[in-house]
Motif scaffolding. Structure first.
Motif, PDB file in Angstrom:
ATOM      1  N   LYS A   1     -46.382   6.357  -1.277  1.00  0.00           N
ATOM      2  CA  LYS A   1     -46.241   7.678  -1.897  1.00  0.00           C
ATOM      3  C   LYS A   1     -46.860   8.744  -0.990  1.00  0.00           C
ATOM      4  CE  LYS A   1     -47.106   9.991  -6.302  1.00  0.00           C
ATOM      5  NZ  LYS A   1     -47.708   9.854  -7.631  1.00  0.00           N
ATOM      6  N   GLY A   2     -48.039   8.462  -0.452  1.00  0.00           N
ATOM      7  CA  GLY A   2     -48.686   9.406   0.449  1.00  0.00           C
ATOM      8  C   GLY A   2     -47.930   9.594   1.748  1.00  0.00           C
ATOM      9  N   MET A   3     -47.433   8.490   2.314  1.00  0.00           N
ATOM     10  CA  MET A   3     -46.692   8.599   3.569  1.00  0.00           C
ATOM     11  C   MET A   3     -45.390   9.364   3.387  1.00  0.00           C
ATOM     12  SD  MET A   3     -47.428   4.934   5.481  1.00  0.00           S
ATOM     13  CE  MET A   3     -47.074   3.931   4.050  1.00  0.00           C
ATOM     14  N   ARG A   4     -44.753   9.194   2.239  1.00  0.00           N
ATOM     15  CA  ARG A   4     -43.521   9.957   1.969  1.00  0.00           C
ATOM     16  C   ARG A   4     -43.819  11.457   1.905  1.00  0.00           C
ATOM     17  NH1 ARG A   4     -38.876   7.095   0.761  1.00  0.00           N
ATOM     18  NH2 ARG A   4     -39.073   5.032  -0.146  1.00  0.00           N
ATOM     19  N   LYS A   5     -45.062  11.814   1.588  1.00  0.00           N
ATOM     20  CA  LYS A   5     -45.473  13.222   1.537  1.00  0.00           C
ATOM     21  C   LYS A   5     -46.005  13.708   2.880  1.00  0.00           C
ATOM     22  CE  LYS A   5     -46.779  13.184  -3.344  1.00  0.00           C
ATOM     23  NZ  LYS A   5     -47.912  13.287  -4.283  1.00  0.00           N
ATOM     24  N   GLY A   6     -45.998  12.833   3.881  1.00  0.00           N
ATOM     25  CA  GLY A   6     -46.428  13.244   5.206  1.00  0.00           C
ATOM     26  C   GLY A   6     -47.788  12.751   5.651  1.00  0.00           C
ATOM     27  N   GLU A   7     -48.473  11.977   4.821  1.00  0.00           N
ATOM     28  CA  GLU A   7     -49.759  11.428   5.243  1.00  0.00           C
ATOM     29  C   GLU A   7     -49.526  10.410   6.353  1.00  0.00           C
ATOM     30  OE1 GLU A   7     -51.809   9.865   1.816  1.00  0.00           O
ATOM     31  OE2 GLU A   7     -51.646  11.778   0.746  1.00  0.00           O
ATOM     32  N   PRO A   8     -50.478  10.294   7.291  1.00  0.00           N
ATOM     33  CA  PRO A   8     -50.297   9.326   8.385  1.00  0.00           C
ATOM     34  C   PRO A   8     -50.362   7.888   7.862  1.00  0.00           C
ATOM     35  CG  PRO A   8     -52.474  10.339   8.506  1.00  0.00           C
ATOM     36  CD  PRO A   8     -51.725  11.053   7.406  1.00  0.00           C
ATOM     37  N   ALA A   9     -49.648   7.030   8.542  1.00  0.00           N
ATOM     38  CA  ALA A   9     -49.632   5.615   8.161  1.00  0.00           C
ATOM     39  C   ALA A   9     -50.956   4.962   8.523  1.00  0.00           C
ATOM     40  CB  ALA A   9     -48.489   4.897   8.872  1.00  0.00           C
ATOM     41  N   ASN A  10     -51.463   4.149   7.624  1.00  0.00           N
ATOM     42  CA  ASN A  10     -52.665   3.355   7.874  1.00  0.00           C
ATOM     43  C   ASN A  10     -52.182   1.933   8.183  1.00  0.00           C
ATOM     44  OD1 ASN A  10     -54.984   1.767   7.706  1.00  0.00           O
ATOM     45  ND2 ASN A  10     -55.875   3.003   6.061  1.00  0.00           N
ATOM     46  N   PHE A  11     -51.813   1.700   9.436  1.00  0.00           N
ATOM     47  CA  PHE A  11     -51.202   0.421   9.798  1.00  0.00           C
ATOM     48  C   PHE A  11     -52.123  -0.779   9.595  1.00  0.00           C
ATOM     49  CE2 PHE A  11     -48.358   3.343  12.166  1.00  0.00           C
ATOM     50  CZ  PHE A  11     -47.172   2.984  11.545  1.00  0.00           C
ATOM     51  N   PRO A  12     -53.422  -0.682   9.892  1.00  0.00           N
ATOM     52  CA  PRO A  12     -54.288  -1.839   9.601  1.00  0.00           C
ATOM     53  C   PRO A  12     -54.279  -2.209   8.111  1.00  0.00           C
ATOM     54  CG  PRO A  12     -55.398  -0.364  11.116  1.00  0.00           C
ATOM     55  CD  PRO A  12     -54.160   0.351  10.635  1.00  0.00           C
ATOM     56  N   LEU A  13     -54.283  -1.201   7.241  1.00  0.00           N
ATOM     57  CA  LEU A  13     -54.263  -1.471   5.806  1.00  0.00           C
ATOM     58  C   LEU A  13     -52.908  -2.036   5.376  1.00  0.00           C
ATOM     59  CD1 LEU A  13     -55.468  -1.439   3.004  1.00  0.00           C
ATOM     60  CD2 LEU A  13     -54.987   1.021   2.876  1.00  0.00           C
ATOM     61  N   LEU A  14     -51.823  -1.477   5.880  1.00  0.00           N
ATOM     62  CA  LEU A  14     -50.491  -1.996   5.540  1.00  0.00           C
ATOM     63  C   LEU A  14     -50.360  -3.453   5.985  1.00  0.00           C
ATOM     64  CD1 LEU A  14     -48.307   1.103   6.474  1.00  0.00           C
ATOM     65  CD2 LEU A  14     -48.720   0.210   4.161  1.00  0.00           C
ATOM     66  N   LYS A  15     -50.852  -3.766   7.188  1.00  0.00           N
ATOM     67  CA  LYS A  15     -50.789  -5.152   7.665  1.00  0.00           C
ATOM     68  C   LYS A  15     -51.646  -6.062   6.786  1.00  0.00           C
ATOM     69  CE  LYS A  15     -51.212  -8.171  11.655  1.00  0.00           C
ATOM     70  NZ  LYS A  15     -51.434  -9.290  10.777  1.00  0.00           N
ATOM     71  N   ALA A  16     -52.827  -5.604   6.390  1.00  0.00           N
ATOM     72  CA  ALA A  16     -53.695  -6.413   5.523  1.00  0.00           C
ATOM     73  C   ALA A  16     -53.018  -6.684   4.187  1.00  0.00           C
ATOM     74  CB  ALA A  16     -55.045  -5.715   5.318  1.00  0.00           C
ATOM     75  N   ILE A  17     -52.335  -5.683   3.659  1.00  0.00           N
ATOM     76  CA  ILE A  17     -51.620  -5.859   2.385  1.00  0.00           C
ATOM     77  C   ILE A  17     -50.521  -6.906   2.543  1.00  0.00           C
ATOM     78  CG2 ILE A  17     -50.008  -4.720   0.790  1.00  0.00           C
ATOM     79  CD1 ILE A  17     -51.839  -2.205   1.072  1.00  0.00           C
ATOM     80  N   LEU A  18     -49.743  -6.814   3.610  1.00  0.00           N
ATOM     81  CA  LEU A  18     -48.678  -7.802   3.826  1.00  0.00           C
ATOM     82  C   LEU A  18     -49.267  -9.187   4.072  1.00  0.00           C
ATOM     83  CD1 LEU A  18     -45.930  -5.954   5.893  1.00  0.00           C
ATOM     84  CD2 LEU A  18     -46.083  -6.306   3.426  1.00  0.00           C
ATOM     85  N   ASP A  19     -50.371  -9.260   4.795  1.00  0.00           N
ATOM     86  CA  ASP A  19     -51.024 -10.555   5.007  1.00  0.00           C
ATOM     87  C   ASP A  19     -51.439 -11.163   3.674  1.00  0.00           C
ATOM     88  OD1 ASP A  19     -50.730 -10.370   7.751  1.00  0.00           O
ATOM     89  OD2 ASP A  19     -52.817  -9.787   8.127  1.00  0.00           O
ATOM     90  N   TYR A  20     -51.959 -10.344   2.783  1.00  0.00           N
ATOM     91  CA  TYR A  20     -52.370 -10.825   1.459  1.00  0.00           C
ATOM     92  C   TYR A  20     -51.151 -11.339   0.686  1.00  0.00           C
ATOM     93  CZ  TYR A  20     -54.177 -10.980  -3.277  1.00  0.00           C
ATOM     94  OH  TYR A  20     -54.521 -11.403  -4.537  1.00  0.00           O
ATOM     95  N   ILE A  21     -50.078 -10.561   0.686  1.00  0.00           N
ATOM     96  CA  ILE A  21     -48.874 -10.949  -0.057  1.00  0.00           C
ATOM     97  C   ILE A  21     -48.319 -12.264   0.481  1.00  0.00           C
ATOM     98  CG2 ILE A  21     -46.464 -10.326  -0.515  1.00  0.00           C
ATOM     99  CD1 ILE A  21     -47.456  -7.362  -0.618  1.00  0.00           C
ATOM    100  N   VAL A  22     -48.293 -12.411   1.798  1.00  0.00           N
ATOM    101  CA  VAL A  22     -47.801 -13.655   2.399  1.00  0.00           C
ATOM    102  C   VAL A  22     -48.754 -14.804   2.082  1.00  0.00           C
ATOM    103  CG1 VAL A  22     -47.403 -14.851   4.591  1.00  0.00           C
ATOM    104  CG2 VAL A  22     -46.503 -12.547   4.245  1.00  0.00           C
ATOM    105  N   SER A  23     -50.046 -14.537   2.214  1.00  0.00           N
ATOM    106  CA  SER A  23     -51.040 -15.593   2.065  1.00  0.00           C
ATOM    107  C   SER A  23     -51.202 -16.051   0.630  1.00  0.00           C
ATOM    108  CB  SER A  23     -52.382 -15.090   2.596  1.00  0.00           C
ATOM    109  OG  SER A  23     -53.395 -16.013   2.322  1.00  0.00           O
ATOM    110  N   TYR A  24     -51.301 -15.123  -0.295  1.00  0.00           N
ATOM    111  CA  TYR A  24     -51.674 -15.554  -1.638  1.00  0.00           C
ATOM    112  C   TYR A  24     -50.500 -15.704  -2.604  1.00  0.00           C
ATOM    113  CZ  TYR A  24     -54.646 -16.753  -5.412  1.00  0.00           C
ATOM    114  OH  TYR A  24     -55.211 -17.445  -6.436  1.00  0.00           O
ATOM    115  N   PRO A  25     -49.830 -14.629  -2.992  1.00  0.00           N
ATOM    116  CA  PRO A  25     -48.749 -14.844  -3.968  1.00  0.00           C
ATOM    117  C   PRO A  25     -47.665 -15.786  -3.459  1.00  0.00           C
ATOM    118  CG  PRO A  25     -49.224 -12.510  -3.765  1.00  0.00           C
ATOM    119  CD  PRO A  25     -50.020 -13.212  -2.702  1.00  0.00           C
TER     120      PRO A  25
END
Length: 193
Positions: free
Chosen positions: A28-52
């Motif tokens: 939602k923030g990035m769609r409004k122009g906020e910069p991407a937080n790539f380390p956080l996005l990668k951590a989120i994807l790592d969690y999704i792959v690892s746990y669920p």
């Protein structure tokens, strides 16, 4: 008395939901122009792959769904739907991983593709978790025996896979804590965007 396994499953659902909320919040923030937080996005994807995808869903398939199927055929269609949703999630996560790389490299249109896929995945997963809690778990409570619930709880409580030395709950907790550390406050509270 409510089976312990239900609380374990709901607690796992809550953690997954918090991570998905964080993902939607960032998008939602990035769609409004906020910069991407790539380390956080990668951590989120790592969690999704690892746990669920690696630990939670397979245990639902193998233990919860199988036990309900043994006790009643009333939930066969519902379980089939939930299993298909598990299968739909895997390729979406793989696509997200590739789209994040393209986004990070600045490929044209990769940001919007990542945003759209991530939002679809989060919506699928939220609806899936809600269906399990509102429809499947009440059926399971009605038909499963104490022994069934003990087996399910034991499966969900496993911390180690001795064959590979994997500690899924520790790995998931470490990733979850990394997400919390990288995330701007307040993440994980309020209604889903």
């Amino acid at each position: 008395m409510r089976p312990e396994a239900i609380q374990i499953i709901k607690d796992e659902h809550l953690a997954i939901s918090a991570v998905l909320y964080s993902l939607r919040y960032l998008i939602k923030g990035m769609r409004k122009g906020e910069p991407a937080n790539f380390p956080l996005l990668k951590a989120i994807l790592d969690y999704i792959v690892s746990y669920p995808d690696r630990w939670h869903h397979p245990k639902e398939d193998k233990f919860l769904f199988a036990a309900v199927r043994q006790r009643t055929h009333d939930a066969d269609a519902l379980i089939g739907k939930l299993e298909r949703e598990h299968q739909l999630g895997y390729p979406m996560v793989e696509a997200l991983k590739q789209q994040l790389i393209a986004f990070q490299h600045g490929d044209s249109g990769a940001d919007q593709l990542f945003f759209d896929t991530a939002e679809r995945y989060a919506e699928l997963e939220w609806a899936h978790l809600q269906t399990e809690e509102e429809q499947l778990l009440p059926i399971a409570e009605r038909v499963l025996t104490e022994a069934d619930w003990r087996d399910i709880a034991q499966a969900f409580q496993e911390n180690d896979n001795p064959l590979f030395g994997i500690k899924p709950k520790e790995e998931a907790e470490a990733l979850y804590q990394r997400i919390l550390k990288l995330a701007p406050a307040p993440i994980g509270f309020g209604n889903a965007p």
